[in-house]
Scaffold this active site. Sequence first.
Site, PDB file in Angstrom:
ATOM      1  N   LEU A 211     -57.803  29.279 -19.171  1.00 12.80           N
ATOM      2  CA  LEU A 211     -56.852  28.424 -18.521  1.00 12.80           C
ATOM      3  C   LEU A 211     -57.027  28.523 -17.235  1.00 12.80           C
ATOM      4  O   LEU A 211     -56.101  27.816 -16.367  1.00 12.80           O
ATOM      5  CB  LEU A 211     -55.272  29.163 -18.813  1.00 12.80           C
ATOM      6  CG  LEU A 211     -55.165  29.058 -20.313  1.00 12.80           C
ATOM      7  CD1 LEU A 211     -53.632  29.760 -20.555  1.00 12.80           C
ATOM      8  CD2 LEU A 211     -54.909  27.495 -20.919  1.00 12.80           C
TER       9      LEU A 211
ATOM     10  N   GLY B 110     -60.097  25.564 -14.929  1.00  8.86           N
ATOM     11  CA  GLY B 110     -59.197  24.802 -15.449  1.00  8.86           C
ATOM     12  C   GLY B 110     -57.835  25.151 -14.953  1.00  8.86           C
ATOM     13  O   GLY B 110     -57.673  26.377 -14.318  1.00  8.86           O
ATOM     14  N   THR B 111     -56.777  24.305 -14.618  1.00  9.70           N
ATOM     15  CA  THR B 111     -55.414  24.685 -14.625  1.00  9.70           C
ATOM     16  C   THR B 111     -55.027  24.568 -13.375  1.00  9.70           C
ATOM     17  O   THR B 111     -55.864  24.680 -12.284  1.00  9.70           O
ATOM     18  CB  THR B 111     -54.799  26.190 -15.065  1.00  9.70           C
ATOM     19  OG1 THR B 111     -53.733  26.007 -15.624  1.00  9.70           O
ATOM     20  CG2 THR B 111     -55.249  27.222 -14.218  1.00  9.70           C
ATOM     21  N   THR B 112     -53.761  24.111 -13.087  1.00  6.87           N
ATOM     22  CA  THR B 112     -53.041  24.136 -11.830  1.00  6.87           C
ATOM     23  C   THR B 112     -51.640  24.747 -11.837  1.00  6.87           C
ATOM     24  O   THR B 112     -50.795  24.305 -12.593  1.00  6.87           O
ATOM     25  CB  THR B 112     -53.023  22.588 -11.270  1.00  6.87           C
ATOM     26  OG1 THR B 112     -54.389  22.064 -11.105  1.00  6.87           O
ATOM     27  CG2 THR B 112     -52.274  22.691  -9.928  1.00  6.87           C
TER      28      THR B 112
ATOM     29  N   LYS C 242     -47.681  27.399 -19.918  1.00  5.97           N
ATOM     30  CA  LYS C 242     -48.648  28.347 -18.999  1.00  5.97           C
ATOM     31  C   LYS C 242     -47.735  29.140 -18.154  1.00  5.97           C
ATOM     32  O   LYS C 242     -47.975  29.664 -17.148  1.00  5.97           O
ATOM     33  CB  LYS C 242     -49.688  27.695 -18.169  1.00  5.97           C
ATOM     34  CG  LYS C 242     -50.884  26.744 -19.036  1.00  5.97           C
ATOM     35  CD  LYS C 242     -51.593  26.227 -17.797  1.00  5.97           C
ATOM     36  CE  LYS C 242     -52.739  25.309 -18.889  1.00  5.97           C
ATOM     37  NZ  LYS C 242     -53.544  24.497 -17.925  1.00  5.97           N
TER      38      LYS C 242
END
Length: 234
Positions: free
Chosen positions: A22, A39-41, A73
């Site tokens: 993630l 990946g991910t914000t 998340k």
Amino acid sequence: MNPDLNMNPHDSGRTDPYAPELGEIATDEGDGENVTKTGTTTVGLATEEGVVIATDRRASLGGRFVSNKNVVKVEEIHPTAAMTLVGSVGGAQSFIRTLRSEASLYETRRDEPMSINALATLAGNFARGGPFLAIHPILGGVDDEGSHVYTIDPAGGVMEDDYAVTGSGMQVAYGTIEGEYESDLSTEEAKELATNAVQAASERDTGSGNGLVIAEITDEGVEIEEFDDLADAL
């Protein structure tokens, strides 16, 4: 002496035991191919009324293959605090379970919730000494001293700020927030800004996308909502 006993777990030649990811994770060079898995914000904003946390919902394998489009998340870890999942799925989930258990045990023993500063310090200690691979979460919470946003880096560093962004989309998201953030934002204004930051990152970062999760944290608790379309959150 066995040389493997002194091997750094992030050195090349080691296979990542956690997947999918993630967020940013260590590069595995064991097969001669350098693949940085990203990946991910995730975004956290403190206001006078509480804390707003926003994240995308995409999980990826190696930052190149979308393995899940519905990942929540952000999770409640304390009656008035929540934390984002950034890093490998296994490491991030284990980290949150451990921290949630310790916060619950503290409250049971002392009949009062842990302060957010103490919770952040505990999180940093766990990140520094535990087996949690390449995590970089945001911790947001409210206590008697007000609203707090912390970042916990993989080495256990703990930093508090009015707002924070982690993940591979952080550069784009930070640019959005820097241009619009004001210290007297209302909760609704903070939600809109956090949503815009995640949306901007999702447009450019291949590891971010597939909707939005918004957590609103106040002294009354944690409320988490999911949106398939970011426009629905505005």
